[in-house]
Design a protein around this motif. Structure first.
Motif, short mmCIF file in Angstrom:
data_model
loop_
_atom_site.label_atom_id
_atom_site.label_comp_id
_atom_site.label_asym_id
_atom_site.label_seq_id
_atom_site.Cartn_x
_atom_site.Cartn_y
_atom_site.Cartn_z
N GLY A 79 0.89 -1.19 0.01
CA GLY A 79 0.01 0.01 0.32
C GLY A 79 0.69 1.28 0.06
N PHE A 80 1.90 1.29 0.65
CA PHE A 80 3.12 2.27 0.67
C PHE A 80 3.26 2.71 -0.56
CE2 PHE A 80 4.89 1.19 5.05
CZ PHE A 80 3.90 1.47 5.62
N PHE A 238 -3.57 -3.43 3.48
CA PHE A 238 -3.05 -2.63 1.89
C PHE A 238 -3.60 -1.21 2.07
CE2 PHE A 238 -4.18 -1.58 -2.19
CZ PHE A 238 -2.77 -1.74 -2.85
N LEU A 239 -4.99 -1.12 2.41
CA LEU A 239 -5.60 0.27 2.17
C LEU A 239 -5.23 1.17 3.17
CD1 LEU A 239 -9.32 -0.81 1.53
CD2 LEU A 239 -7.79 0.23 -0.08
N ALA A 240 -4.94 0.76 4.39
CA ALA A 240 -4.24 1.62 5.51
C ALA A 240 -2.76 1.97 5.03
CB ALA A 240 -4.31 0.55 6.80
N PHE A 243 -3.25 4.99 2.52
CA PHE A 243 -3.51 6.34 3.24
C PHE A 243 -2.68 6.71 4.42
CE2 PHE A 243 -7.33 5.12 1.03
CZ PHE A 243 -7.72 6.16 0.41
N MET A 244 -1.78 5.65 5.07
CA MET A 244 -1.07 5.99 6.07
C MET A 244 -0.03 6.60 5.29
SD MET A 244 -0.82 5.76 9.30
CE MET A 244 -1.67 3.94 9.96
N VAL A 245 0.75 6.33 4.20
CA VAL A 245 1.68 6.78 3.73
C VAL A 245 1.52 8.27 3.08
CG1 VAL A 245 1.82 6.26 1.34
CG2 VAL A 245 4.07 6.11 2.61
N ILE A 246 0.33 8.52 2.69
CA ILE A 246 -0.04 9.65 2.16
C ILE A 246 -0.11 10.66 3.31
CG2 ILE A 246 -2.05 11.18 1.23
CD1 ILE A 246 -2.88 8.62 -0.51
N ALA A 247 -0.78 10.31 4.49
CA ALA A 247 -0.67 10.97 5.47
C ALA A 247 0.65 11.21 6.21
CB ALA A 247 -1.76 10.48 6.73
N MET A 248 1.37 10.04 6.52
CA MET A 248 2.59 10.39 7.30
C MET A 248 4.05 10.75 6.44
SD MET A 248 2.18 7.03 9.79
CE MET A 248 3.77 7.59 10.88
N THR A 249 3.93 10.68 5.02
CA THR A 249 4.75 11.13 4.27
C THR A 249 4.27 12.48 3.48
OG1 THR A 249 5.69 9.04 3.96
CG2 THR A 249 6.21 10.75 2.23
N LEU A 415 -5.22 14.54 7.21
CA LEU A 415 -5.69 13.95 5.88
C LEU A 415 -6.95 14.43 5.47
CD1 LEU A 415 -5.16 11.78 3.85
CD2 LEU A 415 -6.05 10.13 5.40
N GLY A 416 -7.76 14.73 6.47
CA GLY A 416 -9.31 15.17 6.02
C GLY A 416 -9.20 16.50 5.62
N LEU A 417 -8.38 17.20 6.33
CA LEU A 417 -8.30 18.65 5.71
C LEU A 417 -7.63 18.93 4.39
CD1 LEU A 417 -6.78 20.35 9.03
CD2 LEU A 417 -9.15 20.80 8.08
N PHE A 418 -6.66 18.25 4.05
CA PHE A 418 -6.23 18.26 2.70
C PHE A 418 -7.10 17.51 1.79
CE2 PHE A 418 -2.50 19.36 4.59
CZ PHE A 418 -1.56 20.24 3.63
N THR A 419 -8.04 16.50 2.07
CA THR A 419 -8.95 15.75 1.31
C THR A 419 -9.84 16.70 0.73
OG1 THR A 419 -8.04 13.54 2.05
CG2 THR A 419 -10.12 13.76 0.94
N PHE A 420 -10.39 17.16 1.80
CA PHE A 420 -11.64 18.23 1.70
C PHE A 420 -11.15 19.41 0.77
CE2 PHE A 420 -14.64 21.47 2.61
CZ PHE A 420 -15.78 20.95 2.82
#
Length: 490
Positions: A79-80, A238-240, A243-249, A415-420
């Protein structure tokens, strides 16, 4: 004898680290500290990014987690890779086009000052807690190997190590971080590969036999499709991971400060894609090492797997039957992972707090800005030391779980702020955004508890998705008339 060897290894590594930081930080100014003057070649940033994703927690905890979870972590790593490609093609062009000093500047352009500070404060909490957990693990190991035999208390251990980190990052900033992370990558990969070789040699296993033993071992199981309610279920992991790497990186100033130091967006894209793929193979080495450690336990009489699996690598590296070089490699890899990660975190925290929260770059001339930056750097070092000591007083959880548990709660609102912001054109009531960001993790905590209590569903790292979704829903309720100018197409 052991404390002396460890201290010599640390001293040699730091001597090299200070030489690198001196040459990297010469003629450094505020722009160099914050962005590295955007002059870093993409391949150097890639080498740095590979090491940046690996902390002392990874070095210690990942080999040990093989005991209970096999190679399930690679499901997240797959997923990363997807997440890194999303960052490369979605976030990198956006950040470069806006010429941001920190990535949270986007939130002010899109929503307003309160949202900007909400994102910056959540990053501050996320990075401070996450970096402290990672470094805490290393301090505990050094305490048992060095400071305890010398009757030196844990608080002195923490103060000493934080002082060393502050010294080598105080001047060069991002530029120093990139070069020291490149050194870290080399030391990590070398120490893991050679540890596998030497431990395999102790077991009288040649390369072919070692590969066969590892591949056939029950701990080498990678895919888990059996129970959707379990934490190791493939699609949850996988899904985590995506989104984890999108948020944490991608949404983390610490990680993005390296890729934002590249010359342009195209160079930065190359860095993100290559480092994402390479990270999968580096993590695989740590997991293979975990199986080799288990093989050693099975082979050697009197050696048992410790109750806390984080201790497994260090226990075997310093076992009486093991060559001294394995213990030295363990310390080298551990120190390289820990100090570079902590130094990088301090640099990003200093940058974000100075720029996003104090907005000193808008209010002060260069001389005053330099003074403010240095004072903030000292403050961040002190706070990190205090948080590390706090974990020492209360911690009883394995480190890798603690890191991702914290991230699920604190990176979710970011992640929510950037997504919105990127996928809608809706304006919101900026002054109420902090309330939504604080409420979201609280709501998610109770949802997680209820799912486990009433449905026997173990929510794993997918908690970050729920957290982001609750934040997005909250922002929707804060909508106001009018259409925002900025969206994902920017």
């Amino acid at each position: 004898m052991k404390p002396v060897i460890v201290l010599i290894t640390i001293a040699c590594y730091f001597a090299l680290l200070f030489v690198i930081s001196y040459f990297a930080g010469r003629k450094s100014d505020n722009t160099s500290f914050f962005t590295g003057k955007r002059s870093t070649p993409w391949y150097l940033a890639t080498i740095a990014m590979i090491g940046a994703a690996i902390s002392g927690v990874t070095f210690i905890s990942v080999p040990g987690m093989v005991v209970n979870h096999g190679y399930a972590y690679l499901q997240m790593c797959l997923g990363f890779i997807v997440g890194y490609f999303v960052i490369a093609f979605l976030l990198v062009p956006l950040f470069y086009k806006r010429n941001l000093t920190t990535i949270y500047g986007y939130l002010e352009q899109r929503f307003g000052g309160n949202t900007h500070k909400s994102g910056a404060w959540f990053f501050f909490v996320s990075k401070m807690l996450g970096a402290a957990v990672r470094f805490f693990v290393v301090c505990v190991v050094l305490q048992s190997l060095v400071f305890e035999p010398l009757h030196i208390p844990f608080i002195i251990n923490v103060c000493f190590t934080i002082l060393l980190i502050w010294l080598y990052t105080m001047q060069g900033g991002v530029k120093t971080v990139i070069w020291t992370d490149s050194l870290k990558t080399f030391c990590l990969v070398t120490s893991v590969v050679l540890s596998i070789v030497f431990i395999g040699s102790t077991l009288d296993l040649g390369f072919t036999d070692l590969v066969k033993k590892v591949s056939e071992h029950e701990s080498a199981k990678m895919f888990y499709f059996d129970d959707p309610k379990a934490g190791d279920y493939f699609w949850k992991q996988f899904l985590a991971g995506v989104f984890m790497v999108i948020a944490m990186t991608g949404l983390d100033q610490d990680m993005m400060q390296r890729t934002m130091a590249c010359k342009n967006a195209n160079e930065s894209k190359k860095n993100m894609m290559v480092s994402g793929v390479m990270q999968f193979f580096v993590i695989s080495l740590f997991l293979i090492l975990g199986t080799v450690l288990i093989l050693f336990v099975d082979y050697k009489d009197g050696v048992t797997i410790p109750a806390k699996t984080d201790e497994l690598f260090g226990l075997i590296a310093w076992h009486d039957s093991m060559p001294l070089i394995v213990g030295i490699l363990f310390i080298l890899g551990l120190v390289a992972a820990a100090y570079s990660a902590a130094g990088s975190a301090l640099t990003s925290l200093t940058t974000s707090f100075t720029v996003d929260i104090l907005k000193a770059h808008e209010k002060q001339d260069d001389a005053k800005l330099t003074h403010t930056r240095k004072m903030v750097h000292i403050a961040m070092s002190v706070i990190m030391g205090l948080v590390i000591y706090g974990f020492y007083m209360i911690s009883n959880q394995d480190a890798i779980s603690a890191v991702y548990q914290i991230a699920s709660y604190t990176y979710g609102p970011i992640l929510g702020l950037f997504t919105f912001g990127m996928f809608t054109k809706i304006n919101v009531r900026d002054k109420w955004v902090p309330v939504v960001c604080v409420a979201s993790p609280v709501i998610c905590y109770f949802i997680q508890f209820a799912l486990k209590e009433y449905f026997d569903y173990t929510m794993s790292h997918e908690l970050i998705l729920l957290n982001a979704a609750v934040t997005v829903l909250g922002l929707f309720f804060l909508r106001k008339s009018g259409v925002a100018h900025s969206n994902v197409e920017d």
